[in-house]
Structure formats: structure tokens, C-alpha cells
Design a protein around this motif. Structure first.
Motif, PDB file in Angstrom:
ATOM      1  N   MET A   1       0.853  -1.193   0.000  1.00  0.00           N
ATOM      2  CA  MET A   1       0.000   0.000   0.000  1.00  0.00           C
ATOM      3  C   MET A   1       0.885   1.237   0.000  1.00  0.00           C
ATOM      4  SD  MET A   1      -3.241   0.926   2.453  1.00  0.00           S
ATOM      5  CE  MET A   1      -2.342   0.995   3.995  1.00  0.00           C
ATOM      6  N   LYS A   2       0.511   2.226  -0.812  1.00  0.00           N
ATOM      7  CA  LYS A   2       1.294   3.449  -0.900  1.00  0.00           C
ATOM      8  C   LYS A   2       0.389   4.616  -1.247  1.00  0.00           C
ATOM      9  CE  LYS A   2       2.539   2.672  -5.767  1.00  0.00           C
ATOM     10  NZ  LYS A   2       3.656   2.545  -6.738  1.00  0.00           N
ATOM     11  N   TRP A   3       0.904   5.842  -0.997  1.00  0.00           N
ATOM     12  CA  TRP A   3       0.154   7.031  -1.370  1.00  0.00           C
ATOM     13  C   TRP A   3       0.914   7.799  -2.437  1.00  0.00           C
ATOM     14  CZ3 TRP A   3       2.199  11.949  -0.746  1.00  0.00           C
ATOM     15  CH2 TRP A   3       3.257  12.095   0.154  1.00  0.00           C
ATOM     16  N   ASN A   4       0.161   8.558  -3.226  1.00  0.00           N
ATOM     17  CA  ASN A   4       0.717   9.346  -4.317  1.00  0.00           C
ATOM     18  C   ASN A   4       0.075  10.728  -4.323  1.00  0.00           C
ATOM     19  OD1 ASN A   4       2.195   7.144  -6.193  1.00  0.00           O
ATOM     20  ND2 ASN A   4       0.309   6.274  -5.371  1.00  0.00           N
ATOM     21  N   ARG A   5       0.788  11.687  -4.924  1.00  0.00           N
ATOM     22  CA  ARG A   5       0.275  13.055  -5.025  1.00  0.00           C
ATOM     23  C   ARG A   5       0.562  13.600  -6.414  1.00  0.00           C
ATOM     24  NH1 ARG A   5       3.350  17.211  -1.490  1.00  0.00           N
ATOM     25  NH2 ARG A   5       4.920  16.869  -3.109  1.00  0.00           N
ATOM     26  N   VAL A   6      -0.397  14.366  -6.952  1.00  0.00           N
ATOM     27  CA  VAL A   6      -0.159  15.116  -8.183  1.00  0.00           C
ATOM     28  C   VAL A   6      -0.931  16.430  -8.086  1.00  0.00           C
ATOM     29  CG1 VAL A   6      -2.052  13.961  -9.423  1.00  0.00           C
ATOM     30  CG2 VAL A   6      -0.225  15.085 -10.704  1.00  0.00           C
ATOM     31  N   ASN A  14      -3.613  19.811  -4.832  1.00  0.00           N
ATOM     32  CA  ASN A  14      -3.068  18.467  -4.674  1.00  0.00           C
ATOM     33  C   ASN A  14      -4.176  17.416  -4.710  1.00  0.00           C
ATOM     34  OD1 ASN A  14      -0.321  19.134  -4.427  1.00  0.00           O
ATOM     35  ND2 ASN A  14      -0.554  19.573  -2.246  1.00  0.00           N
ATOM     36  N   CYS A  15      -4.025  16.484  -5.622  1.00  0.00           N
ATOM     37  CA  CYS A  15      -4.865  15.283  -5.672  1.00  0.00           C
ATOM     38  C   CYS A  15      -4.030  14.134  -5.136  1.00  0.00           C
ATOM     39  CB  CYS A  15      -5.286  15.019  -7.109  1.00  0.00           C
ATOM     40  SG  CYS A  15      -6.151  13.458  -7.374  1.00  0.00           S
ATOM     41  N   TYR A  16      -4.605  13.352  -4.253  1.00  0.00           N
ATOM     42  CA  TYR A  16      -3.901  12.217  -3.657  1.00  0.00           C
ATOM     43  C   TYR A  16      -4.634  10.932  -3.975  1.00  0.00           C
ATOM     44  CZ  TYR A  16      -1.669  15.826  -0.793  1.00  0.00           C
ATOM     45  OH  TYR A  16      -0.968  16.936  -0.372  1.00  0.00           O
ATOM     46  N   TRP A  17      -3.909   9.836  -3.956  1.00  0.00           N
ATOM     47  CA  TRP A  17      -4.566   8.549  -3.963  1.00  0.00           C
ATOM     48  C   TRP A  17      -3.762   7.545  -3.160  1.00  0.00           C
ATOM     49  CZ3 TRP A  17      -2.542  10.559  -8.531  1.00  0.00           C
ATOM     50  CH2 TRP A  17      -1.531   9.823  -9.151  1.00  0.00           C
ATOM     51  N   ILE A  18      -4.518   6.634  -2.561  1.00  0.00           N
ATOM     52  CA  ILE A  18      -3.935   5.497  -1.863  1.00  0.00           C
ATOM     53  C   ILE A  18      -4.184   4.277  -2.730  1.00  0.00           C
ATOM     54  CG2 ILE A  18      -3.982   4.051   0.206  1.00  0.00           C
ATOM     55  CD1 ILE A  18      -4.954   6.464   1.775  1.00  0.00           C
ATOM     56  N   GLU A  19      -3.129   3.555  -2.978  1.00  0.00           N
ATOM     57  CA  GLU A  19      -3.170   2.430  -3.913  1.00  0.00           C
ATOM     58  C   GLU A  19      -2.888   1.134  -3.168  1.00  0.00           C
ATOM     59  OE1 GLU A  19      -0.207   1.040  -7.515  1.00  0.00           O
ATOM     60  OE2 GLU A  19      -0.584   3.186  -7.226  1.00  0.00           O
ATOM     61  N   LYS A  20      -3.753   0.158  -3.361  1.00  0.00           N
ATOM     62  CA  LYS A  20      -3.553  -1.157  -2.747  1.00  0.00           C
ATOM     63  C   LYS A  20      -4.162  -2.213  -3.655  1.00  0.00           C
ATOM     64  CE  LYS A  20      -4.271  -3.881   1.458  1.00  0.00           C
ATOM     65  NZ  LYS A  20      -4.825  -3.916   2.836  1.00  0.00           N
ATOM     66  N   ASP A  21      -3.359  -3.195  -4.024  1.00  0.00           N
ATOM     67  CA  ASP A  21      -3.839  -4.338  -4.817  1.00  0.00           C
ATOM     68  C   ASP A  21      -4.614  -3.892  -6.061  1.00  0.00           C
ATOM     69  OD1 ASP A  21      -2.729  -5.992  -2.868  1.00  0.00           O
ATOM     70  OD2 ASP A  21      -4.598  -6.105  -1.746  1.00  0.00           O
ATOM     71  N   GLN A  22      -4.058  -2.926  -6.787  1.00  0.00           N
ATOM     72  CA  GLN A  22      -4.620  -2.420  -8.044  1.00  0.00           C
ATOM     73  C   GLN A  22      -5.904  -1.622  -7.867  1.00  0.00           C
ATOM     74  OE1 GLN A  22      -1.460  -3.332  -9.218  1.00  0.00           O
ATOM     75  NE2 GLN A  22      -2.631  -2.994 -11.082  1.00  0.00           N
ATOM     76  N   SER A  23      -6.293  -1.358  -6.619  1.00  0.00           N
ATOM     77  CA  SER A  23      -7.441  -0.495  -6.362  1.00  0.00           C
ATOM     78  C   SER A  23      -6.959   0.841  -5.808  1.00  0.00           C
ATOM     79  CB  SER A  23      -8.408  -1.145  -5.361  1.00  0.00           C
ATOM     80  OG  SER A  23      -9.069  -2.243  -5.952  1.00  0.00           O
ATOM     81  N   LEU A 118     -12.413   0.727   3.171  1.00  0.00           N
ATOM     82  CA  LEU A 118     -12.702   0.625   1.751  1.00  0.00           C
ATOM     83  C   LEU A 118     -11.546  -0.068   1.065  1.00  0.00           C
ATOM     84  CD1 LEU A 118     -13.936   4.289   1.140  1.00  0.00           C
ATOM     85  CD2 LEU A 118     -15.376   2.270   1.370  1.00  0.00           C
ATOM     86  N   GLU A 119     -11.834  -1.118   0.348  1.00  0.00           N
ATOM     87  CA  GLU A 119     -10.803  -1.853  -0.400  1.00  0.00           C
ATOM     88  C   GLU A 119      -9.634  -2.270   0.495  1.00  0.00           C
ATOM     89  OE1 GLU A 119     -11.355  -2.672  -3.690  1.00  0.00           O
ATOM     90  OE2 GLU A 119     -13.312  -1.794  -3.204  1.00  0.00           O
ATOM     91  N   GLY A 120      -9.953  -2.635   1.735  1.00  0.00           N
ATOM     92  CA  GLY A 120      -8.922  -3.078   2.660  1.00  0.00           C
ATOM     93  C   GLY A 120      -8.092  -1.957   3.259  1.00  0.00           C
ATOM     94  N   ILE A 121      -8.512  -0.712   3.046  1.00  0.00           N
ATOM     95  CA  ILE A 121      -7.813   0.458   3.578  1.00  0.00           C
ATOM     96  C   ILE A 121      -8.682   1.085   4.660  1.00  0.00           C
ATOM     97  CG2 ILE A 121      -6.878   2.741   3.029  1.00  0.00           C
ATOM     98  CD1 ILE A 121      -6.584   1.670   0.096  1.00  0.00           C
ATOM     99  N   LYS A 141      -3.876   5.502   9.650  1.00  0.00           N
ATOM    100  CA  LYS A 141      -2.869   5.162  10.653  1.00  0.00           C
ATOM    101  C   LYS A 141      -1.789   4.268  10.068  1.00  0.00           C
ATOM    102  CE  LYS A 141      -2.368   3.120  15.259  1.00  0.00           C
ATOM    103  NZ  LYS A 141      -3.102   2.505  16.407  1.00  0.00           N
ATOM    104  N   GLU A 142      -2.186   3.322   9.223  1.00  0.00           N
ATOM    105  CA  GLU A 142      -1.226   2.363   8.678  1.00  0.00           C
ATOM    106  C   GLU A 142      -0.136   3.049   7.856  1.00  0.00           C
ATOM    107  OE1 GLU A 142      -1.152  -1.781   6.032  1.00  0.00           O
ATOM    108  OE2 GLU A 142      -3.060  -0.811   6.519  1.00  0.00           O
ATOM    109  N   LEU A 143      -0.514   4.088   7.116  1.00  0.00           N
ATOM    110  CA  LEU A 143       0.465   4.828   6.321  1.00  0.00           C
ATOM    111  C   LEU A 143       1.065   6.008   7.075  1.00  0.00           C
ATOM    112  CD1 LEU A 143      -1.231   4.923   2.801  1.00  0.00           C
ATOM    113  CD2 LEU A 143       0.797   3.633   3.468  1.00  0.00           C
TER     114      LEU A 143
END
Length: 210
Positions: A1-6, A14-23, A118-121, A141-143
Motif C-alpha cells: 500500500m502506498k500514497w501518491n500526489r499530483v 493536490n490530488c492524492y490517492w492510496i493504492e492497494k492491490d490495483q485499487s 474501503l478496499e482493505g484500507i 494510521k497504517e500509512l
């Protein structure tokens, strides 16, 4: 699991997303919807949900494009449930950028502080009004991150001169909801660079001595 920003759009929101298992959980897609969709498709990712920290125009401009492509729900606090479709509420009329609105309102209304999975997050939804009445922050909390929208910035705070804003309410939100998080929590703001709770407690001129 990771986070991204653009950063997106003329205000570089800033738009962010958390990515886990292709979701993907996507936060505040403010503009450039086609760019976002292209990226996710090229990476084989699916947007499972759009979560909005608030509904000012610079945070919602790509909602329709992403929502339609991935058929995903949109989460927004109940105090701003009408803002997606109303340019006078979301502020776009004020800045001369034309009416920036969505075809429909949010599909999922946030009515209270809660823990969402949501989606294991797992996300803690914190109501942090002041910049706007329905502003929320999403704590993972996990991230070790909190997606704070325009509530708290690196050595700054959100403006309160827009519709529904309040400096007193904003300061209370920051002190009772955000500054109580672990000091090493990374704050992902709506504009600018990330910071940490501990850094802002020490260095933010708007918070010292409050």
C-alpha cells in the motif's frame, strides 16, 4: 500500500490517492480528469471511490470524468452535499473561472466521524470544519498520513473568508482533531508540500500561542 500526489489545475490543487492491490482511493480530483483516467488505465488501476475533503471548485473539477469512467461512489460531508452542483456554494463563480459543477451530487454522504474500511484500507474520518463547514480530514494510521484538504498547510492554515468559513472553528478543528494525532503523522495538504504534525506544532506561526 502506498500514497501518491499530483498537483492539478490552475491552482495546483493536490490530488492524492492510496493504492492497494490495483485499487485506488482517490482524494480531491480537482482538474485534469482525462490525465488521471489515462494514468490509472495505463497502470492497470481501478478507482474504487472518490473521497472529497470538501467541495470547493478547485477540488472537484475532475469528479465527473473519473466517476463516469470507473462507476465509483463519491463521498462528501452532509454539510456540503449541495455544493457539487451549485457554483455559488463551491466558489467557482467568485473567481472568474466559469461555473465548475458536477452533474450530480455525492452518492455517499458522510454524516458523522467514523472509521471506514474501503478496499482493505482503513480511514478515520475527522470532521475538521472552518475552511468550509463540511471539511473533513482522512487519517490513515497504517500509512501514517492525514489528508487534510485546506485545513492545515506547511506553516499555514486554510483561508476562512469564503462561504461558511470561520477562523474560530478552524483553529478549534486544528487543535482538537489534527494536533492530537501522532507528531510524526505526515500532513497531506490541499496545496503545497507535505509537512508533519510535530513540525507544525513547533513552527507554524498561526498555531503557536493559540
Amino acid at each position: 500500500m502506498k500514497w501518491n500526489r499530483v498537483p492539478l489545475g490552475p491552482l495546483q490543487t493536490n490530488c492524492y490517492w492510496i493504492e492497494k492491490d490495483q485499487s485506488v482511493l482517490l482524494f480531491d480530483p480537482g482538474e485534469e480528469g482525462a490525465r488521471l483516467v489515462k494514468h490509472f488505465e495505463q497502470q492497470g488501476l481501478t478507482v474504487a471511490a472518490i473521497l472529497l475533503t470538501h467541495a470547493h471548485f478547485d477540488h472537484i473539477g475532475a469528479v465527473d470524468i473519473v466517476r463516469e469512467r470507473f462507476n465509483c461512489p463519491v463521498y462528501l460531508h452532509e454539510k456540503e452535499k449541495n455544493w457539487l452542483t451549485d457554483a455559488s456554494l463551491n466558489g467557482s463563480e467568485r473567481f472568474g473561472l466559469g461555473k465548475i459543477v458536477c452533474k450530480d451530487g455525492p452518492s455517499n454522504i458522510l454524516t458523522k466521524e467514523q472509521v471506514m474500511e474501503l478496499e482493505g484500507i482503513t480511514l478515520n474520518v475527522l470532521h475538521t470544519p472552518g475552511h468550509s463547514p463540511g471539511s473533513v480530514s482522512f487519517y490513515c494510521k497504517e500509512l501514517g498520513i492525514v489528508i487534510a484538504g485546506d485545513t492545515l498547510f506547511q506553516q499555514g492554515i486554510g483561508r476562512t473568508d469564503l462561504y461558511g468559513g470561520s477562523m474560530d472553528v478552524l483553529m478549534k478543528s486544528i487543535h482538537t482533531k489534527l494536533l492530537t494525532l501522532p507528531e510524526d503523522t505526515v500532513v497531506l495538504s490541499g496545496h503545497g508540500n507535505e509537512t508533519t504534525i510535530g513540525w507544525e506544532m513547533e513552527e507554524n506561526p498561526y498555531l503557536n500561542g493559540f
